[in-house]
Design a protein around this motif. Sequence first.
Motif, PDB file in Angstrom:
ATOM      1  N   PRO A 100       4.196  24.633 -12.369  1.00 40.81           N
ATOM      2  CA  PRO A 100       3.832  23.314 -11.832  1.00 40.81           C
ATOM      3  C   PRO A 100       4.753  22.909 -10.683  1.00 40.81           C
ATOM      4  CG  PRO A 100       4.973  23.053 -13.926  1.00 40.81           C
ATOM      5  CD  PRO A 100       4.836  24.538 -13.685  1.00 40.81           C
ATOM      6  N   LEU A 101       4.149  22.414  -9.616  1.00 39.60           N
ATOM      7  CA  LEU A 101       4.933  21.994  -8.448  1.00 39.60           C
ATOM      8  C   LEU A 101       4.651  20.529  -8.136  1.00 39.60           C
ATOM      9  CD1 LEU A 101       6.603  22.475  -5.810  1.00 39.60           C
ATOM     10  CD2 LEU A 101       4.463  23.224  -4.753  1.00 39.60           C
ATOM     11  N   ASN A 102       5.709  19.757  -8.020  1.00 38.58           N
ATOM     12  CA  ASN A 102       5.598  18.352  -7.614  1.00 38.58           C
ATOM     13  C   ASN A 102       6.270  18.177  -6.256  1.00 38.58           C
ATOM     14  OD1 ASN A 102       6.071  18.201 -10.896  1.00 38.58           O
ATOM     15  ND2 ASN A 102       4.420  16.900 -10.116  1.00 38.58           N
ATOM     16  N   PHE A 103       5.863  17.139  -5.552  1.00 30.69           N
ATOM     17  CA  PHE A 103       6.469  16.886  -4.243  1.00 30.69           C
ATOM     18  C   PHE A 103       6.418  15.390  -3.946  1.00 30.69           C
ATOM     19  CE2 PHE A 103       2.498  16.206  -1.905  1.00 30.69           C
ATOM     20  CZ  PHE A 103       1.580  16.764  -2.773  1.00 30.69           C
ATOM     21  N   THR A 104       7.111  15.007  -2.888  1.00 28.60           N
ATOM     22  CA  THR A 104       7.158  13.587  -2.503  1.00 28.60           C
ATOM     23  C   THR A 104       6.882  13.464  -1.003  1.00 28.60           C
ATOM     24  OG1 THR A 104       9.544  13.735  -2.116  1.00 28.60           O
ATOM     25  CG2 THR A 104       8.847  12.973  -4.298  1.00 28.60           C
ATOM     26  N   ASP A 123      11.286  10.082  -0.077  1.00 34.41           N
ATOM     27  CA  ASP A 123      10.512   9.484  -1.172  1.00 34.41           C
ATOM     28  C   ASP A 123      10.608   7.960  -1.139  1.00 34.41           C
ATOM     29  OD1 ASP A 123       8.965   9.224  -3.464  1.00 34.41           O
ATOM     30  OD2 ASP A 123      10.616   9.664  -4.840  1.00 34.41           O
ATOM     31  N   ARG A 124      10.462   7.379   0.039  1.00 34.97           N
ATOM     32  CA  ARG A 124      10.569   5.925   0.177  1.00 34.97           C
ATOM     33  C   ARG A 124       9.827   5.457   1.427  1.00 34.97           C
ATOM     34  NH1 ARG A 124      16.679   5.346   0.151  1.00 34.97           N
ATOM     35  NH2 ARG A 124      16.368   7.117  -1.226  1.00 34.97           N
ATOM     36  N   VAL A 125       9.662   4.139   1.523  1.00 39.06           N
ATOM     37  CA  VAL A 125       9.044   3.571   2.724  1.00 39.06           C
ATOM     38  C   VAL A 125      10.066   2.690   3.438  1.00 39.06           C
ATOM     39  CG1 VAL A 125       7.979   1.759   1.305  1.00 39.06           C
ATOM     40  CG2 VAL A 125       7.175   2.109   3.647  1.00 39.06           C
ATOM     41  N   VAL A 126      10.107   2.798   4.766  1.00 33.38           N
ATOM     42  CA  VAL A 126      10.929   1.921   5.598  1.00 33.38           C
ATOM     43  C   VAL A 126       9.988   1.244   6.585  1.00 33.38           C
ATOM     44  CG1 VAL A 126      12.709   1.875   7.405  1.00 33.38           C
ATOM     45  CG2 VAL A 126      13.051   3.290   5.375  1.00 33.38           C
ATOM     46  N   THR A 127      10.174  -0.053   6.818  1.00 36.73           N
ATOM     47  CA  THR A 127       9.280  -0.748   7.749  1.00 36.73           C
ATOM     48  C   THR A 127      10.041  -1.225   8.987  1.00 36.73           C
ATOM     49  OG1 THR A 127       9.611  -2.901   6.739  1.00 36.73           O
ATOM     50  CG2 THR A 127       7.820  -1.586   5.868  1.00 36.73           C
ATOM     51  N   LYS A 128       9.298  -1.302  10.089  1.00 41.91           N
ATOM     52  CA  LYS A 128       9.849  -1.770  11.369  1.00 41.91           C
ATOM     53  C   LYS A 128       8.763  -2.522  12.109  1.00 41.91           C
ATOM     54  CE  LYS A 128      13.581   0.767  13.556  1.00 41.91           C
ATOM     55  NZ  LYS A 128      14.386   1.070  12.387  1.00 41.91           N
ATOM     56  N   GLN A 129       9.132  -3.586  12.787  1.00 42.80           N
ATOM     57  CA  GLN A 129       8.201  -4.257  13.685  1.00 42.80           C
ATOM     58  C   GLN A 129       8.100  -3.400  14.940  1.00 42.80           C
ATOM     59  OE1 GLN A 129       6.756  -7.527  13.735  1.00 42.80           O
ATOM     60  NE2 GLN A 129       7.163  -7.720  11.549  1.00 42.80           N
ATOM     61  N   SER A 138       0.837  -1.202   0.000  1.00 40.33           N
ATOM     62  CA  SER A 138       0.000   0.000   0.000  1.00 40.33           C
ATOM     63  C   SER A 138       0.872   1.253   0.000  1.00 40.33           C
ATOM     64  CB  SER A 138      -0.906   0.057   1.223  1.00 40.33           C
ATOM     65  OG  SER A 138      -1.454  -1.200   1.488  1.00 40.33           O
ATOM     66  N   ALA A 139       1.896   1.250   0.844  1.00 36.96           N
ATOM     67  CA  ALA A 139       2.757   2.436   0.969  1.00 36.96           C
ATOM     68  C   ALA A 139       3.448   2.766  -0.353  1.00 36.96           C
ATOM     69  CB  ALA A 139       3.793   2.224   2.067  1.00 36.96           C
ATOM     70  N   VAL A 140       3.909   1.742  -1.041  1.00 33.87           N
ATOM     71  CA  VAL A 140       4.584   1.964  -2.335  1.00 33.87           C
ATOM     72  C   VAL A 140       3.603   2.584  -3.332  1.00 33.87           C
ATOM     73  CG1 VAL A 140       5.610   0.766  -4.326  1.00 33.87           C
ATOM     74  CG2 VAL A 140       6.363   0.215  -2.004  1.00 33.87           C
ATOM     75  N   ARG A 141       2.354   2.119  -3.283  1.00 26.53           N
ATOM     76  CA  ARG A 141       1.348   2.697  -4.177  1.00 26.53           C
ATOM     77  C   ARG A 141       1.070   4.164  -3.815  1.00 26.53           C
ATOM     78  NH1 ARG A 141      -2.749  -0.477  -3.280  1.00 26.53           N
ATOM     79  NH2 ARG A 141      -4.050   1.075  -2.272  1.00 26.53           N
ATOM     80  N   LEU A 142       1.071   4.470  -2.514  1.00 23.99           N
ATOM     81  CA  LEU A 142       0.845   5.851  -2.079  1.00 23.99           C
ATOM     82  C   LEU A 142       1.992   6.766  -2.511  1.00 23.99           C
ATOM     83  CD1 LEU A 142      -0.627   5.287   1.511  1.00 23.99           C
ATOM     84  CD2 LEU A 142      -1.830   5.515  -0.664  1.00 23.99           C
ATOM     85  N   LEU A 143       3.239   6.279  -2.381  1.00 27.52           N
ATOM     86  CA  LEU A 143       4.395   7.068  -2.832  1.00 27.52           C
ATOM     87  C   LEU A 143       4.228   7.455  -4.290  1.00 27.52           C
ATOM     88  CD1 LEU A 143       7.444   5.034  -1.407  1.00 27.52           C
ATOM     89  CD2 LEU A 143       6.642   7.250  -0.590  1.00 27.52           C
ATOM     90  N   ASP A 144       3.816   6.466  -5.066  1.00 25.05           N
ATOM     91  CA  ASP A 144       3.662   6.650  -6.498  1.00 25.05           C
ATOM     92  C   ASP A 144       2.541   7.643  -6.816  1.00 25.05           C
ATOM     93  OD1 ASP A 144       4.738   5.807  -8.950  1.00 25.05           O
ATOM     94  OD2 ASP A 144       2.867   4.724  -9.353  1.00 25.05           O
ATOM     95  N   ALA A 145       1.442   7.526  -6.095  1.00 27.51           N
ATOM     96  CA  ALA A 145       0.301   8.416  -6.323  1.00 27.51           C
ATOM     97  C   ALA A 145       0.669   9.860  -5.992  1.00 27.51           C
ATOM     98  CB  ALA A 145      -0.888   7.956  -5.476  1.00 27.51           C
ATOM     99  N   VAL A 146       1.458  10.056  -4.922  1.00 30.29           N
ATOM    100  CA  VAL A 146       1.844  11.417  -4.530  1.00 30.29           C
ATOM    101  C   VAL A 146       2.787  12.025  -5.573  1.00 30.29           C
ATOM    102  CG1 VAL A 146       3.099  12.786  -2.813  1.00 30.29           C
ATOM    103  CG2 VAL A 146       1.437  11.090  -2.058  1.00 30.29           C
ATOM    104  N   ARG A 147       3.710  11.219  -6.092  1.00 26.32           N
ATOM    105  CA  ARG A 147       4.638  11.720  -7.126  1.00 26.32           C
ATOM    106  C   ARG A 147       3.896  12.262  -8.341  1.00 26.32           C
ATOM    107  NH1 ARG A 147       7.315   6.448  -6.982  1.00 26.32           N
ATOM    108  NH2 ARG A 147       8.660   6.520  -5.157  1.00 26.32           N
ATOM    109  N   LYS A 148       2.708  11.721  -8.587  1.00 22.38           N
ATOM    110  CA  LYS A 148       1.950  12.113  -9.785  1.00 22.38           C
ATOM    111  C   LYS A 148       1.125  13.382  -9.581  1.00 22.38           C
ATOM    112  CE  LYS A 148       1.652   7.545 -11.844  1.00 22.38           C
ATOM    113  NZ  LYS A 148       1.051   6.257 -11.437  1.00 22.38           N
TER     114      LYS A 148
END
Length: 175
Positions: free
Chosen positions: A125-129, A164-170, A106-116
Amino acid sequence: NEELERLATTDPLTSAFNRRYFMTKLQDELKRSRRYDRSSSVLMLDIDHFKSINDTYGHDVGDIVLIEMVKVLENEIREFDTLARLGGEEFAILLPETNETSAKVSAVRLLDAVRKITIDAGGKPLNFTVSIGCSEFDGDYDTVEAVLKSADLALYEAKHSGRDRVVTKQSIPAA
Ligand code: C2E
Ligand code: C2E
């Protein structure tokens, strides 16, 4: 009354849920995980270089960034997922019944959606991550504080390893 309920639980700028509502939801979900032995996850999300967006383009553009991002995220998550603005440019998403692997998808999909997303910043035009920290919890030992702390640590790592990335932790058992 519905209007009062909405005012008490949401952030007026973005209409995302507020911190207080999120904490209640997370506490409930933690109890459910404990009772039914299930895994859920929290994503902690922070807009990259938000201060510089505000400084460069002004707070009106900063506000549009927040509003547009929430609109896009709401479309990318499930009805049962809870998106909340914790404060400033920091958001959290509760993903019930979602393990770490799925939360990462899900997080990877969200990163991608925000980049667009493209914002009109005074004709330019302004883009962000965003950076995302992810923490899974299974209810055995975890507290709300422990879950948020590990998601926060993961977010910190995401920021410090290039954004612009996801890191996971238990999340860390309290006992
Ligand atoms: P929903 O569950 O509230 O999900 C809303 C939107 O979040 C989806 O819109 C999609 O953009 C995104 N999303 C949620 N979960 C996933 C996922 O696992 N993978 C991906 N790639 N995107 C996801 P969408 O696709 O237009 O679906 C609208 C609604 O249709 C969903 O609302 C859900 O109620 C239903 N739906 C669509 N596909 C499925 C499916 O494969 N299984 C189930 N059970 N329901 C589905
Ligand atoms: P996928 O998109 O690769 O997602 C894999 C798994 O990641 C999903 O397995 C789910 O456990 C988790 N996941 C992905 N996005 C979300 C999300 O927005 N919220 C939450 N809580 N979990 C998420 P699952 O449910 O078995 O779905 C399997 C596949 O079915 C998905 O693979 C996707 O291709 C499709 N799918 C399911 N629901 C939807 C939907 O609402 N919209 C769309 N477009 N596809 C869906």
